[in-house]
Design a protein around this motif. Sequence first.
Motif, PDB file in Angstrom:
ATOM      1  N   SER A   7       0.832  -1.184   0.000  1.00 33.90           N
ATOM      2  CA  SER A   7       0.000   0.000   0.000  1.00 33.90           C
ATOM      3  C   SER A   7       0.872   1.240   0.000  1.00 33.90           C
ATOM      4  O   SER A   7       1.926   1.274   0.623  1.00 33.90           O
ATOM      5  CB  SER A   7      -0.897  -0.003   1.233  1.00 33.90           C
ATOM      6  N   ALA A   8       0.411   2.261  -0.698  1.00 33.62           N
ATOM      7  CA  ALA A   8       1.170   3.508  -0.737  1.00 33.62           C
ATOM      8  C   ALA A   8       1.122   4.241   0.601  1.00 33.62           C
ATOM      9  O   ALA A   8       2.002   5.034   0.914  1.00 33.62           O
ATOM     10  CB  ALA A   8       0.638   4.426  -1.834  1.00 33.62           C
ATOM     11  N   THR A   9       0.089   3.986   1.398  1.00 33.87           N
ATOM     12  CA  THR A   9      -0.044   4.674   2.677  1.00 33.87           C
ATOM     13  C   THR A   9       0.362   3.799   3.851  1.00 33.87           C
ATOM     14  O   THR A   9       0.164   4.182   4.996  1.00 33.87           O
ATOM     15  CB  THR A   9      -1.492   5.142   2.883  1.00 33.87           C
ATOM     16  N   GLY A  10       0.921   2.639   3.596  1.00 34.59           N
ATOM     17  CA  GLY A  10       1.276   1.733   4.680  1.00 34.59           C
ATOM     18  C   GLY A  10       2.389   2.252   5.567  1.00 34.59           C
ATOM     19  O   GLY A  10       2.474   1.919   6.734  1.00 34.59           O
ATOM     20  N   ALA A  11       3.264   3.098   5.031  1.00 36.41           N
ATOM     21  CA  ALA A  11       4.406   3.573   5.796  1.00 36.41           C
ATOM     22  C   ALA A  11       4.128   4.884   6.528  1.00 36.41           C
ATOM     23  O   ALA A  11       4.971   5.373   7.263  1.00 36.41           O
ATOM     24  CB  ALA A  11       5.603   3.769   4.875  1.00 36.41           C
ATOM     25  N   VAL A  12       2.953   5.465   6.355  1.00 32.88           N
ATOM     26  CA  VAL A  12       2.628   6.726   7.004  1.00 32.88           C
ATOM     27  C   VAL A  12       2.335   6.455   8.478  1.00 32.88           C
ATOM     28  O   VAL A  12       1.495   5.630   8.813  1.00 32.88           O
ATOM     29  CB  VAL A  12       1.415   7.397   6.323  1.00 32.88           C
ATOM     30  N   SER A  13       3.049   7.157   9.344  1.00 30.82           N
ATOM     31  CA  SER A  13       2.891   6.901  10.774  1.00 30.82           C
ATOM     32  C   SER A  13       1.764   7.709  11.398  1.00 30.82           C
ATOM     33  O   SER A  13       1.316   7.384  12.484  1.00 30.82           O
ATOM     34  CB  SER A  13       4.202   7.218  11.501  1.00 30.82           C
ATOM     35  N   HIS A  14       1.320   8.755  10.737  1.00 32.13           N
ATOM     36  CA  HIS A  14       0.239   9.571  11.285  1.00 32.13           C
ATOM     37  C   HIS A  14      -0.558  10.160  10.134  1.00 32.13           C
ATOM     38  O   HIS A  14      -0.086  10.247   9.016  1.00 32.13           O
ATOM     39  CB  HIS A  14       0.792  10.693  12.169  1.00 32.13           C
ATOM     40  N   THR A  15      -1.777  10.573  10.442  1.00 32.01           N
ATOM     41  CA  THR A  15      -2.605  11.206   9.420  1.00 32.01           C
ATOM     42  C   THR A  15      -2.501  12.712   9.561  1.00 32.01           C
ATOM     43  O   THR A  15      -2.432  13.248  10.666  1.00 32.01           O
ATOM     44  CB  THR A  15      -4.076  10.777   9.563  1.00 32.01           C
ATOM     45  N   ASN A  16      -2.504  13.387   8.446  1.00 30.27           N
ATOM     46  CA  ASN A  16      -2.439  14.845   8.452  1.00 30.27           C
ATOM     47  C   ASN A  16      -3.847  15.410   8.372  1.00 30.27           C
ATOM     48  O   ASN A  16      -4.612  15.045   7.491  1.00 30.27           O
ATOM     49  CB  ASN A  16      -1.624  15.352   7.256  1.00 30.27           C
ATOM     50  N   ARG A  17      -4.163  16.283   9.295  1.00 30.28           N
ATOM     51  CA  ARG A  17      -5.447  16.973   9.253  1.00 30.28           C
ATOM     52  C   ARG A  17      -5.296  18.224   8.423  1.00 30.28           C
ATOM     53  O   ARG A  17      -4.342  18.977   8.584  1.00 30.28           O
ATOM     54  CB  ARG A  17      -5.885  17.390  10.652  1.00 30.28           C
ATOM     55  N   ALA A  18      -6.225  18.457   7.558  1.00 25.43           N
ATOM     56  CA  ALA A  18      -6.207  19.685   6.780  1.00 25.43           C
ATOM     57  C   ALA A  18      -6.658  20.825   7.685  1.00 25.43           C
ATOM     58  O   ALA A  18      -7.731  20.783   8.272  1.00 25.43           O
ATOM     59  CB  ALA A  18      -7.135  19.565   5.584  1.00 25.43           C
ATOM     60  N   SER A  19      -5.819  21.813   7.828  1.00 26.82           N
ATOM     61  CA  SER A  19      -6.193  22.941   8.670  1.00 26.82           C
ATOM     62  C   SER A  19      -6.178  24.205   7.843  1.00 26.82           C
ATOM     63  O   SER A  19      -5.263  24.452   7.074  1.00 26.82           O
ATOM     64  CB  SER A  19      -5.243  23.080   9.858  1.00 26.82           C
ATOM     65  N   ALA A  20      -7.226  24.986   7.996  1.00 26.76           N
ATOM     66  CA  ALA A  20      -7.322  26.235   7.248  1.00 26.76           C
ATOM     67  C   ALA A  20      -6.591  27.353   7.981  1.00 26.76           C
ATOM     68  O   ALA A  20      -6.247  28.358   7.387  1.00 26.76           O
ATOM     69  CB  ALA A  20      -8.786  26.603   7.041  1.00 26.76           C
ATOM     70  N   GLY A  21      -6.383  27.178   9.275  1.00 24.81           N
ATOM     71  CA  GLY A  21      -5.696  28.199  10.053  1.00 24.81           C
ATOM     72  C   GLY A  21      -6.483  29.497  10.102  1.00 24.81           C
ATOM     73  O   GLY A  21      -7.704  29.508  10.099  1.00 24.81           O
ATOM     74  N   PRO A  22      -5.781  30.623  10.105  1.00 23.47           N
ATOM     75  CA  PRO A  22      -6.474  31.909  10.194  1.00 23.47           C
ATOM     76  C   PRO A  22      -7.178  32.308   8.900  1.00 23.47           C
ATOM     77  O   PRO A  22      -7.996  33.215   8.898  1.00 23.47           O
ATOM     78  CB  PRO A  22      -5.358  32.891  10.520  1.00 23.47           C
ATOM     79  N   ALA A  23      -6.894  31.635   7.787  1.00 26.78           N
ATOM     80  CA  ALA A  23      -7.502  32.009   6.513  1.00 26.78           C
ATOM     81  C   ALA A  23      -9.026  31.901   6.560  1.00 26.78           C
ATOM     82  O   ALA A  23      -9.724  32.742   5.987  1.00 26.78           O
ATOM     83  CB  ALA A  23      -6.948  31.133   5.399  1.00 26.78           C
ATOM     84  N   LYS A  24      -9.564  30.892   7.251  1.00 28.76           N
ATOM     85  CA  LYS A  24     -11.019  30.758   7.293  1.00 28.76           C
ATOM     86  C   LYS A  24     -11.655  31.918   8.049  1.00 28.76           C
ATOM     87  O   LYS A  24     -12.743  32.357   7.704  1.00 28.76           O
ATOM     88  CB  LYS A  24     -11.429  29.421   7.867  1.00 28.76           C
ATOM     89  N   TRP A  25     -10.981  32.415   9.073  1.00 29.72           N
ATOM     90  CA  TRP A  25     -11.535  33.538   9.831  1.00 29.72           C
ATOM     91  C   TRP A  25     -11.460  34.831   9.030  1.00 29.72           C
ATOM     92  O   TRP A  25     -12.343  35.683   9.139  1.00 29.72           O
ATOM     93  CB  TRP A  25     -10.817  33.690  11.170  1.00 29.72           C
ATOM     94  N   VAL A  26     -10.423  34.998   8.229  1.00 35.34           N
ATOM     95  CA  VAL A  26     -10.317  36.194   7.381  1.00 35.34           C
ATOM     96  C   VAL A  26     -11.446  36.206   6.363  1.00 35.34           C
ATOM     97  O   VAL A  26     -12.110  37.226   6.172  1.00 35.34           O
ATOM     98  CB  VAL A  26      -8.935  36.241   6.680  1.00 35.34           C
ATOM     99  N   TRP A  27     -11.687  35.057   5.710  1.00 38.02           N
ATOM    100  CA  TRP A  27     -12.769  34.990   4.730  1.00 38.02           C
ATOM    101  C   TRP A  27     -14.126  35.201   5.393  1.00 38.02           C
ATOM    102  O   TRP A  27     -14.998  35.867   4.823  1.00 38.02           O
ATOM    103  CB  TRP A  27     -12.750  33.663   3.983  1.00 38.02           C
ATOM    104  N   LEU A  28     -14.316  34.650   6.570  1.00 44.17           N
ATOM    105  CA  LEU A  28     -15.577  34.846   7.282  1.00 44.17           C
ATOM    106  C   LEU A  28     -15.779  36.320   7.619  1.00 44.17           C
ATOM    107  O   LEU A  28     -16.879  36.866   7.452  1.00 44.17           O
ATOM    108  CB  LEU A  28     -15.596  34.002   8.557  1.00 44.17           C
ATOM    109  N   ALA A  29     -14.732  36.995   8.046  1.00 43.36           N
ATOM    110  CA  ALA A  29     -14.824  38.423   8.367  1.00 43.36           C
ATOM    111  C   ALA A  29     -15.129  39.239   7.117  1.00 43.36           C
ATOM    112  O   ALA A  29     -15.945  40.178   7.159  1.00 43.36           O
ATOM    113  CB  ALA A  29     -13.528  38.900   9.014  1.00 43.36           C
TER     114      ALA A  29
END
Length: 80
Positions: free
Chosen positions: A36-58
Amino acid sequence: MPAQNPSEPDPDPDRTPGLEQGGSVPPGETPPESASATGAVSHTNRASAGPAKWVWLAVIVVVVVLVAGFFVFLALGMVS
């Protein structure tokens, strides 16, 4: 039973049931499990928008307030 080589994770075709000559799989058979291509991944990455989502909301909130204010002033006759 020979030891499997970690650099070759695919099963030995000579000892794998369900394979036809040449390594193809007949209809209705499940192919053997492979690496599997993902068999060696030790953790999952969460997609985070960071402060960009708050700027767009504002920005959206400011635009909505400005448009609503324009229509309020238009209704009161302050804008011609």
